[in-house]
Design a protein around this motif. Structure first.
Motif, PDB file in Angstrom:
ATOM      1  N   ILE A 286       0.875  -1.177   0.000  1.00 25.40           N
ATOM      2  CA  ILE A 286       0.000   0.000   0.000  1.00 25.40           C
ATOM      3  C   ILE A 286       0.909   1.223   0.000  1.00 25.40           C
ATOM      4  O   ILE A 286       1.620   1.474   0.975  1.00 25.40           O
ATOM      5  N   VAL A 287       0.919   1.941  -1.111  1.00 22.72           N
ATOM      6  CA  VAL A 287       1.835   3.080  -1.206  1.00 22.72           C
ATOM      7  C   VAL A 287       1.069   4.349  -1.597  1.00 22.72           C
ATOM      8  O   VAL A 287      -0.040   4.302  -2.112  1.00 22.72           O
ATOM      9  N   GLY A 288       1.710   5.474  -1.343  1.00 21.87           N
ATOM     10  CA  GLY A 288       1.102   6.760  -1.665  1.00 21.87           C
ATOM     11  C   GLY A 288       1.815   7.853  -0.900  1.00 21.87           C
ATOM     12  O   GLY A 288       2.671   7.569  -0.055  1.00 21.87           O
ATOM     13  N   ARG A 289       1.425   9.109  -1.183  1.00 18.73           N
ATOM     14  CA  ARG A 289       2.060  10.193  -0.452  1.00 18.73           C
ATOM     15  C   ARG A 289       1.506  10.223   0.978  1.00 18.73           C
ATOM     16  O   ARG A 289       0.499   9.552   1.260  1.00 18.73           O
ATOM     17  N   PRO A 290       2.094  10.997   1.879  1.00 13.99           N
ATOM     18  CA  PRO A 290       1.643  11.010   3.275  1.00 13.99           C
ATOM     19  C   PRO A 290       0.179  11.450   3.394  1.00 13.99           C
ATOM     20  O   PRO A 290      -0.299  12.261   2.587  1.00 13.99           O
ATOM     21  N   ASN A 291      -0.498  10.856   4.371  1.00 15.84           N
ATOM     22  CA  ASN A 291      -1.823  11.302   4.803  1.00 15.84           C
ATOM     23  C   ASN A 291      -2.975  10.960   3.851  1.00 15.84           C
ATOM     24  O   ASN A 291      -4.084  11.435   4.061  1.00 15.84           O
ATOM     25  N   VAL A 292      -2.737  10.175   2.824  1.00 20.09           N
ATOM     26  CA  VAL A 292      -3.827   9.844   1.909  1.00 20.09           C
ATOM     27  C   VAL A 292      -4.742   8.752   2.483  1.00 20.09           C
ATOM     28  O   VAL A 292      -5.829   8.514   1.959  1.00 20.09           O
ATOM     29  N   GLY A 293      -4.267   8.066   3.559  1.00 22.15           N
ATOM     30  CA  GLY A 293      -5.110   7.048   4.187  1.00 22.15           C
ATOM     31  C   GLY A 293      -4.638   5.632   3.955  1.00 22.15           C
ATOM     32  O   GLY A 293      -5.442   4.698   3.957  1.00 22.15           O
ATOM     33  N   LYS A 294      -3.329   5.435   3.812  1.00 21.55           N
ATOM     34  CA  LYS A 294      -2.785   4.093   3.583  1.00 21.55           C
ATOM     35  C   LYS A 294      -3.005   3.200   4.803  1.00 21.55           C
ATOM     36  O   LYS A 294      -3.476   2.070   4.690  1.00 21.55           O
ATOM     37  N   SER A 295      -2.647   3.736   5.972  1.00 19.49           N
ATOM     38  CA  SER A 295      -2.806   2.928   7.188  1.00 19.49           C
ATOM     39  C   SER A 295      -4.282   2.691   7.472  1.00 19.49           C
ATOM     40  O   SER A 295      -4.668   1.608   7.930  1.00 19.49           O
ATOM     41  N   SER A 296      -5.123   3.671   7.175  1.00 16.79           N
ATOM     42  CA  SER A 296      -6.570   3.488   7.349  1.00 16.79           C
ATOM     43  C   SER A 296      -7.056   2.358   6.447  1.00 16.79           C
ATOM     44  O   SER A 296      -7.904   1.555   6.840  1.00 16.79           O
TER      45      SER A 296
ATOM     46  N   ASP B 284       2.426  12.611  -5.559  1.00 19.80           N
ATOM     47  CA  ASP B 284       1.581  11.584  -6.176  1.00 19.80           C
ATOM     48  C   ASP B 284       2.211  11.086  -7.475  1.00 19.80           C
ATOM     49  O   ASP B 284       2.219   9.886  -7.754  1.00 19.80           O
ATOM     50  N   GLU B 285       2.728  12.035  -8.271  1.00 18.67           N
ATOM     51  CA  GLU B 285       3.368  11.666  -9.524  1.00 18.67           C
ATOM     52  C   GLU B 285       4.604  10.814  -9.283  1.00 18.67           C
ATOM     53  O   GLU B 285       4.870   9.851 -10.009  1.00 18.67           O
ATOM     54  N   GLN B 286       5.357  11.191  -8.246  1.00 22.25           N
ATOM     55  CA  GLN B 286       6.575  10.424  -7.946  1.00 22.25           C
ATOM     56  C   GLN B 286       6.225   8.984  -7.576  1.00 22.25           C
ATOM     57  O   GLN B 286       6.862   8.033  -8.036  1.00 22.25           O
ATOM     58  N   VAL B 287       5.218   8.826  -6.733  1.00 24.41           N
ATOM     59  CA  VAL B 287       4.826   7.473  -6.330  1.00 24.41           C
ATOM     60  C   VAL B 287       4.340   6.697  -7.552  1.00 24.41           C
ATOM     61  O   VAL B 287       4.661   5.519  -7.728  1.00 24.41           O
ATOM     62  N   SER B 288       3.595   7.372  -8.393  1.00 18.43           N
ATOM     63  CA  SER B 288       3.074   6.721  -9.590  1.00 18.43           C
ATOM     64  C   SER B 288       4.214   6.220 -10.472  1.00 18.43           C
ATOM     65  O   SER B 288       4.197   5.080 -10.962  1.00 18.43           O
TER      66      SER B 288
END
Ligand code: GTP
Ligand code: MG
Length: 456
Positions: A226-236, A318-322
């Motif tokens: 589960i990846v993404g920028r901070p605070n997008v809700g990955k842990s949720s 977001d682009e970097q993670v993508s």
């Protein structure tokens, strides 16, 4: 060379404190060795106990007469045993000290320490299990979901072996026809029409290969990052999929510092979910290290859940993670659907499927789970079918066999001569023989059985 002549011993239950622990002996001397250490009540000797029945008594050190433990002894006379040899199992109290002492006494009185998987190896060498079945023993032990267990039990029961043998028999029959023309060249026999037989073998091998791919999924599970920028809700999202508050969730970006793994059973597929630290530019050293781990998790994942926040405009992060996940199978998870949408997410990673969810309310989760299953099985087959082959080694063997059968067919149509066809068919039957063990080398056996634990 392997030997079946000596008697091996090992602790066959997990090391640690348990209600009972079992020391297992297998080999021609199993009963005499046990008899030297065992006394029935009233200091009576073991004698010739009834097979497959428990006998109550004590293990004692014959040298000192000291009682080591109170035990139940099971004698299983060959050939109706796990190894097809005489087997004695001593059920002692589960502590590590009495078990070690009993093993030490067995060693002193003529047994040898068993190697990894040697009991199962003996079951194979004595012909009770073929190689695919012996491997299934390990899969049964390690099964992580009911579906993986079903696959393994199926294989242990010999269903895979039966299908492999059927294909192999067909190829051996075809090979015999071809060899007849090689052996009697003066009779100038035409090569018989074995193509229909080969075509059928090819079809069967293709089926097995496809099932092997699916079986591997059940067996090994899917690493899902589960990846993404901070605070997008990955842990949720992790918590929502686990239905458990496993990871810390806060409104503060950079909450998750380290990767965190949890196993979830998704319609029988073991999914190893990996929650990761949000990826962005940061000066914080700890965060940087966490982000490095996130990158590695994304690169190693079988599947990536790329989480974006639908309620906040996208950022460079977001682009970097993508970009980081561009070459991994990816599902874009658009989170926070309970809030007003702030951007058109459909332009983001248009190559990947999108699922809109709210990790907070649980909306969209079933759709996401469905999308995961579909992506995992590439839409081909549903998860309820039972695959029969689940081992990477088998998959390789099927692939090699398939290539050789295809080559043989090509050689036939091109009129390349019987000896070439024969070579390919021999290779194909050898590859299949490695699955069931008929043509397995000692090296291969060593590799397979070294994966077992001692005592199995
Ligand atoms: N409204 C709403 N808020 C959400 C949703 N999912 C998560 N949040 C909130 O978003 C904030 C961040 O959630 P986390 O799950 O910690 O986000 P994360 O991606 O793990 O963050 P890092 O670990 O910092 O990278 C928390 O305040 C969550 O309550 C959602 O679906 N809707
Ligand atoms: Mg987090």
């Amino acid at each position: 060379m392997y030997t079946l002549d000596d008697t091996i011993v090992a602790i066959s239950t997990p090391i640690g404190e348990g209600g009972i622990g079992i020391v297992r002996l297998s080999g021609p001397e199993a009963l005499p060795i046990a008899a030297r250490l065992f006394r029935r009540p009233g200091n009576q000797p073991l004698g010739e106990p009834e097979s497959h029945k428990l006998t109550y008594g004590h293990v004692l050190d014959p040298a000192s007469g000291r009682v080591v433990d109170e035990v139940l002894l099971a004698y299983m006379r060959a050939p109706h045993t796990y190894t097809r040899q005489d087997v004695v199992e001593i059920n002692a109290h589960g502590g590590i000290v009495p078990l070690r002492e009993i093993v030490a006494l067995c060693l002193k009185h003529g047994a040898r320490t068993a190697n990894e998987g040697e009991f199962t190896l003996r079951a194979f060498l004595s012909g009770r299990l073929d190689l695919a079945q012996a491997e299934a023993v390990l899969d049964v032990i390690r099964a992580r979901t009911e579906a993986s267990l079903r696959v393994a039990v199926d294989q242990l029961g010999g269903r895979l072996s039966a299908r492999v043998r059927e294909i192999r028999d067909g190829l051996v029959g075809a090979l015999a026809h071809v060899e007849a023309t090689i052996d009697f060249p003066e009779e100038d026999l035409p090569i018989p029409d074995i193509d229909p037989a080969l075509a059928q073998a090819e079809r069967q091998l293709r089926d097995l290969l496809q099932e092997a791919d699916r079986g591997m999924i059940y067996r090994q599970g899917i690493r899902t990052a589960i990846v993404g920028r901070p605070n997008v809700g990955k842990s949720s999202l992790l918590n929502a999929l686990l239905r458990m508050e496993r990871a810390i969730v806060t409104p503060i970006p950079g909450t998750t510092r380290d990767t965190l793994e949890e196993l979830v059973n998704l319609q029988g597929v073991p999914l190893v979910l990996v929650d990761t630290a949000g990826i962005n530019e940061t000066q914080d050293v700890i965060e940087q290290m966490g982000i490095e781990r996130s990158r590695r998790s994304a690169e190693r994942a079988d599947l990536v859940l790329l989480v974006v926040d639908g309620s906040e405009p996208p950022t460079l992060a977001d682009e970097q993670v993508s970009a980081l996940t561009a070459n991994r199978p990816t599902i874009v998870v658009v989170n926070k659907s309970d809030l007003p949408a702030a951007w058109d997410t459909s332009t983001f990673r248009p190559d990947a499927p999108h699922v809109s969810i709210s990790a907070l309310t649980g909306a969209g989760l079933p759709a996401l789970e469905g999308c995961i299953i579909e992506t995992v099985f590439s839409g081909g087959v549903t998860a309820s079918d039972q695959p029969v082959a689940s081992n990477p080694r088998h998959r390789d063997a099927f692939r090699r066999a398939l290539e050789h059968v295809a080559d043989a067919r090509r050689a036939l149509t091109q009129g390349l001569g019987a000896d070439l066809v024969a070579i390919d068919l021999t290779e194909a039957t050898n590859a299949l023989g490695q699955v069931t063990g008929e043509t397995a080398s000692e090296d291969l056996l060593d590799t397979i059985f070294s994966n077992f634990c001692i005592g199995k």
